[in-house]
Design a protein around this motif. Structure first.
Motif, short mmCIF file in Angstrom:
data_model
loop_
_atom_site.label_atom_id
_atom_site.label_comp_id
_atom_site.label_asym_id
_atom_site.label_seq_id
_atom_site.Cartn_x
_atom_site.Cartn_y
_atom_site.Cartn_z
N ALA A 17 -59.73 -16.95 -40.30
CA ALA A 17 -60.62 -17.67 -39.37
C ALA A 17 -60.54 -17.05 -37.97
O ALA A 17 -61.54 -16.99 -37.26
CB ALA A 17 -60.25 -19.15 -39.33
N TRP A 18 -59.36 -16.59 -37.58
CA TRP A 18 -59.13 -16.00 -36.26
C TRP A 18 -59.83 -14.66 -36.11
O TRP A 18 -60.33 -14.32 -35.05
CB TRP A 18 -57.62 -15.87 -36.04
N ASP A 19 -59.92 -13.89 -37.18
CA ASP A 19 -60.54 -12.56 -37.16
C ASP A 19 -62.06 -12.70 -37.29
O ASP A 19 -62.66 -12.25 -38.28
CB ASP A 19 -59.94 -11.69 -38.27
N ILE A 20 -62.69 -13.27 -36.28
CA ILE A 20 -64.12 -13.61 -36.39
C ILE A 20 -65.03 -12.39 -36.47
O ILE A 20 -66.10 -12.46 -37.04
CB ILE A 20 -64.57 -14.55 -35.23
N ASN A 21 -64.63 -11.27 -35.91
CA ASN A 21 -65.44 -10.05 -35.99
C ASN A 21 -65.10 -9.21 -37.21
O ASN A 21 -65.64 -8.11 -37.36
CB ASN A 21 -65.29 -9.22 -34.72
N ALA B 241 -56.28 -1.17 -33.21
CA ALA B 241 -56.26 -2.57 -32.78
C ALA B 241 -56.17 -3.57 -33.95
O ALA B 241 -55.39 -4.53 -33.85
CB ALA B 241 -57.46 -2.87 -31.90
N PRO B 242 -56.93 -3.40 -35.03
CA PRO B 242 -56.80 -4.37 -36.12
C PRO B 242 -55.39 -4.43 -36.71
O PRO B 242 -54.89 -5.51 -37.04
CB PRO B 242 -57.82 -3.89 -37.16
N LYS B 243 -54.76 -3.28 -36.83
CA LYS B 243 -53.38 -3.27 -37.35
C LYS B 243 -52.45 -3.99 -36.39
O LYS B 243 -51.59 -4.77 -36.82
CB LYS B 243 -52.89 -1.84 -37.56
N LEU B 244 -52.62 -3.75 -35.12
CA LEU B 244 -51.79 -4.43 -34.12
C LEU B 244 -52.06 -5.93 -34.15
O LEU B 244 -51.13 -6.73 -34.04
CB LEU B 244 -52.06 -3.86 -32.73
N ASN B 245 -53.32 -6.32 -34.33
CA ASN B 245 -53.66 -7.73 -34.40
C ASN B 245 -53.01 -8.42 -35.59
O ASN B 245 -52.57 -9.56 -35.49
CB ASN B 245 -55.18 -7.92 -34.45
N ILE B 246 -52.95 -7.74 -36.72
CA ILE B 246 -52.27 -8.30 -37.90
C ILE B 246 -50.81 -8.56 -37.55
O ILE B 246 -50.27 -9.64 -37.80
CB ILE B 246 -52.38 -7.36 -39.11
N PHE B 247 -50.18 -7.55 -36.98
CA PHE B 247 -48.76 -7.68 -36.63
C PHE B 247 -48.55 -8.79 -35.61
O PHE B 247 -47.66 -9.63 -35.77
CB PHE B 247 -48.23 -6.35 -36.09
N LEU B 248 -49.34 -8.81 -34.55
CA LEU B 248 -49.17 -9.81 -33.49
C LEU B 248 -49.42 -11.22 -34.00
O LEU B 248 -48.72 -12.16 -33.61
CB LEU B 248 -50.09 -9.50 -32.31
N PHE B 249 -50.40 -11.38 -34.88
CA PHE B 249 -50.66 -12.69 -35.45
C PHE B 249 -49.49 -13.15 -36.31
O PHE B 249 -49.05 -14.29 -36.22
CB PHE B 249 -51.95 -12.68 -36.28
N LEU B 250 -48.99 -12.24 -37.11
CA LEU B 250 -47.92 -12.58 -38.04
C LEU B 250 -46.61 -12.89 -37.33
O LEU B 250 -45.89 -13.82 -37.70
CB LEU B 250 -47.74 -11.43 -39.04
N TYR B 251 -46.28 -12.12 -36.30
CA TYR B 251 -44.97 -12.26 -35.63
C TYR B 251 -45.05 -12.81 -34.22
O TYR B 251 -44.05 -12.78 -33.49
CB TYR B 251 -44.24 -10.91 -35.64
N SER C 140 -68.14 -12.73 -48.71
CA SER C 140 -69.24 -12.84 -47.74
C SER C 140 -68.81 -12.33 -46.37
O SER C 140 -69.62 -12.26 -45.45
CB SER C 140 -69.70 -14.29 -47.64
N GLN C 141 -67.55 -11.93 -46.22
CA GLN C 141 -67.03 -11.43 -44.94
C GLN C 141 -67.38 -9.96 -44.79
O GLN C 141 -66.53 -9.09 -44.92
CB GLN C 141 -65.51 -11.66 -44.86
#
Length: 160
Positions: free
Chosen positions: A41-45, A92-102, A148-149
């Motif tokens: 849900a957070w990854d709207i783009n 950036a997407p990889k960093l976002n995964i990491f930052l969201f997770l940790y 659908s994403q």
């Protein structure tokens, strides 16, 4: 901490039809996880969770050798991180995964990288997923909401 891989299975090098229904089930079960739901849900783009990247998660599950019931939240994020690493030029997407997770805990980067390496080893370094395989994975259950994403359908998200 346990290693993120299971039993070694001999696989043919053919990429098509390598995903079992059990791996689809493990993926679908993980979509009900509240943290994974929040991330999607957070990854709207859809920078980190486009339908093809999510299909690659299922392909990676089939290659890692775990029993379907053994897959946990961390396996989803490891597979999604690796899918982004394989397909996206943007870091950036990889960093976002990491930052969201940790939650911005940069001290966890070495441990996460170690888990990624172990997961890659479990897959026998077989990270390439063809577009045809992604289509086949999505065709298994075309009504699944994550298919659908599609980033291409969001205005302004495509790279020039």
């Amino acid at each position: 901490m346990e290693k993120p891989c299971g039993l070694k299975r001999k696989r043919k090098r053919k990429h098509l039809s390598s995903v079992l229904p059990e791996h689809h089930g493990a993926f679908t079960r993980l979509l009900d996880d509240p943290v994974i739901k929040s991330f999607l849900a957070w990854d709207i783009n859809l920078r980190a969770s486009d339908k093809n990247l999510l299909a690659m998660v299922i392909a990676y599950f089939s290659r890692a050798g775990l029993f379907p019931w053994q897959y946990q939240r961390i396996h989803f994020f490891l597979a999604l991180y690796l899918a982004n690493d394989m397909e996206e030029d943007d870091q950036a997407p990889k960093l976002n995964i990491f930052l969201f997770l940790y939650n911005w805990n940069f001290k966890m980067i070495p441990q996460f990288q170690k888990l990624c390496y172990q997961f890659i080893c479990c897959m026998g370094w077989d990270l390439r997923v063809t577009p045809e395989e992604c289509e086949e994975i999505q065709a298994y259950d075309p009504a699944l909401w994550v298919w659908s994403q599609d980033r291409a359908l969001i205005p302004g998200t495509l790279k020039p």
